[in-house]
Design a protein around this motif. Structure first.
Motif, PDB file in Angstrom:
ATOM      1  N   ALA A  54      12.597  14.853 -14.310  1.00 33.23           N
ATOM      2  CA  ALA A  54      11.873  15.090 -13.064  1.00 33.23           C
ATOM      3  C   ALA A  54      11.946  13.811 -12.405  1.00 33.23           C
ATOM      4  CB  ALA A  54      10.694  15.837 -13.372  1.00 33.23           C
ATOM      5  N   ALA A  55      12.277  13.935 -10.950  1.00 39.39           N
ATOM      6  CA  ALA A  55      12.016  12.706 -10.200  1.00 39.39           C
ATOM      7  C   ALA A  55      10.541  12.014 -10.216  1.00 39.39           C
ATOM      8  CB  ALA A  55      12.409  12.966  -8.967  1.00 39.39           C
ATOM      9  N   THR A  56      10.616  10.870 -10.589  1.00 42.44           N
ATOM     10  CA  THR A  56       8.999  10.182 -10.744  1.00 42.44           C
ATOM     11  C   THR A  56       8.902   9.919  -9.094  1.00 42.44           C
ATOM     12  OG1 THR A  56       9.595   8.943 -12.611  1.00 42.44           O
ATOM     13  CG2 THR A  56       7.808   8.334 -11.320  1.00 42.44           C
ATOM     14  N   PRO A  57       7.539  10.304  -8.671  1.00 44.07           N
ATOM     15  CA  PRO A  57       7.193  10.129  -7.183  1.00 44.07           C
ATOM     16  C   PRO A  57       7.325   8.198  -7.072  1.00 44.07           C
ATOM     17  CG  PRO A  57       5.794  11.607  -8.379  1.00 44.07           C
ATOM     18  CD  PRO A  57       6.496  11.005  -9.332  1.00 44.07           C
ATOM     19  N   ASN A  58       7.521   8.015  -6.028  1.00 39.76           N
ATOM     20  CA  ASN A  58       7.598   6.603  -5.665  1.00 39.76           C
ATOM     21  C   ASN A  58       6.324   6.458  -4.560  1.00 39.76           C
ATOM     22  OD1 ASN A  58       9.892   5.939  -6.852  1.00 39.76           O
ATOM     23  ND2 ASN A  58      11.194   6.719  -5.159  1.00 39.76           N
ATOM     24  N   THR A  59       5.920   4.891  -4.638  1.00 41.11           N
ATOM     25  CA  THR A  59       4.735   4.874  -3.768  1.00 41.11           C
ATOM     26  C   THR A  59       5.256   3.659  -2.665  1.00 41.11           C
ATOM     27  OG1 THR A  59       2.982   5.071  -5.319  1.00 41.11           O
ATOM     28  CG2 THR A  59       2.412   3.684  -3.427  1.00 41.11           C
ATOM     29  N   TYR A  60       5.125   4.091  -1.313  1.00 40.89           N
ATOM     30  CA  TYR A  60       5.403   3.279  -0.419  1.00 40.89           C
ATOM     31  C   TYR A  60       4.056   2.808   0.325  1.00 40.89           C
ATOM     32  CZ  TYR A  60       7.730   1.938   3.899  1.00 40.89           C
ATOM     33  OH  TYR A  60       8.190   1.089   5.161  1.00 40.89           O
ATOM     34  N   VAL A  61       4.304   1.364   0.602  1.00 39.84           N
ATOM     35  CA  VAL A  61       3.072   0.809   1.312  1.00 39.84           C
ATOM     36  C   VAL A  61       3.642   0.561   2.913  1.00 39.84           C
ATOM     37  CG1 VAL A  61       1.718  -1.141   1.594  1.00 39.84           C
ATOM     38  CG2 VAL A  61       2.372  -0.337  -0.597  1.00 39.84           C
ATOM     39  N   VAL A  62       2.803   1.154   3.871  1.00 38.27           N
ATOM     40  CA  VAL A  62       3.250   1.083   5.227  1.00 38.27           C
ATOM     41  C   VAL A  62       3.098  -0.337   5.790  1.00 38.27           C
ATOM     42  CG1 VAL A  62       2.459   1.919   7.599  1.00 38.27           C
ATOM     43  CG2 VAL A  62       2.503   3.447   5.399  1.00 38.27           C
ATOM     44  N   VAL A  63       3.973  -0.691   6.593  1.00 35.29           N
ATOM     45  CA  VAL A  63       4.157  -1.750   7.259  1.00 35.29           C
ATOM     46  C   VAL A  63       4.340  -1.714   8.808  1.00 35.29           C
ATOM     47  CG1 VAL A  63       5.433  -2.929   5.309  1.00 35.29           C
ATOM     48  CG2 VAL A  63       6.806  -2.020   7.504  1.00 35.29           C
TER      49      VAL A  63
END
Length: 252
Positions: A54-63
């Motif tokens: 299963a795809a592992t969720p990624n975390t994205y930090v807003v810029v």
């Protein structure tokens, strides 16, 4: 002489090698040869091979300069910015346009809302501290405010009297104050018998020094000119002698 190369046996193709002719009295049957050169079917894909992690969720930090549509487009997210917003609604709130640098977004899977994270963190903290959470001290009640005038002085005096069990009403105090001093907390009687004896009457309810000292109410000022101290001492004296300041209708 035969032409050069004519005597060589022509190479058989893979299709030719897999076929043999059988005579049937004039007719020729072409039969496949069952041998090592027969085509072998590819093995069926096993469950283990077919299963994909299963795809592992990624975390994205807003810029700075980011928007949900831009993030969804750059990461090729299924469902676009709407799906990204729904997955992170707990962090984004009700307005998908209000995102700010430093905000962490989960890409590809629904993020837990704030309440779930809070509850989880609290349970972990309980476990680490042995279920001995320290309660926050209760805030002290705000001190009641009174106006710095006759109305405020009487109301503050009545609250103190109620705590001490001293009887009296607003009207009873107000009536006697107006007769004795006309509401002047610095009023002093320098002409009557008390003044002649060296103990002039003072303050809103014209209390002489010895009476003020004897009936002073703890917690109030020791200055007989103080409006609240003067009223409470006079009402304490009136309660002892007349039952209540309400029963006083003349000089006392």
């Amino acid at each position: 002489m035969p032409a050069k190369g004519k005597h060589r046996r022509p190479k058989s193709s893979s299709l030719t090698r897999g076929i043999a002719a059988a005579g049937t009295g004039g007719a020729v049957l072409v039969l496949p040869v069952l041998g090592a050169s027969a085509a072998v079917a590819a093995p069926a894909e096993t469950a283990a091979t077919a299963a994909k992690p299963a795809a592992t969720p990624n975390t994205y930090v807003v810029v700075a300069g980011d928007s949900l549509s831009k993030i969804a487009r750059e990461h090729s997210l299924d469902g676009g910015w709407k799906k990204l917003y729904e997955d992170n609604r707990g962090a984004l709130g009700d307005n998908p346009k209000l995102i700010h640098p430093g905000l962490k977004l989960t890409l590809g899977a629904k993020a837990q809302d704030g309440s779930a994270r809070t509850a989880s963190a609290e349970r972990a903290d309980r476990s680490e501290r042995g279920n001995t959470l320290t309660a926050e001290p209760a805030a002290a009640p705000a001190k009641k405010a009174y106006t710095n005038d006759l109305d405020g002085w009487i109301k503050e005096s009545l609250d103190i009297m109620a705590q001490r069990g001293i009887p009296g009403t607003y009207d009873g105090i107000h009536r006697n104050v107006m007769r004795e001093s006309s509401g002047n907390p610095l009023a002093t009687n320098n002409w009557d018998s008390n003044a002649a004896a060296g103990t002039p009457s003072k303050g809103l309810l014209q209390v002489i020094g010895p009476t003020f000292d004897a009936y002073h109410v703890p917690g109030t000022s020791l200055d007989s000119f103080d409006p609240v101290a003067n009223i409470t001492a006079a009402c304490n004296y009136a309660a002892d002698r007349y039952g209540s300041i309400d029963n006083v209708n003349g000089p006392y």
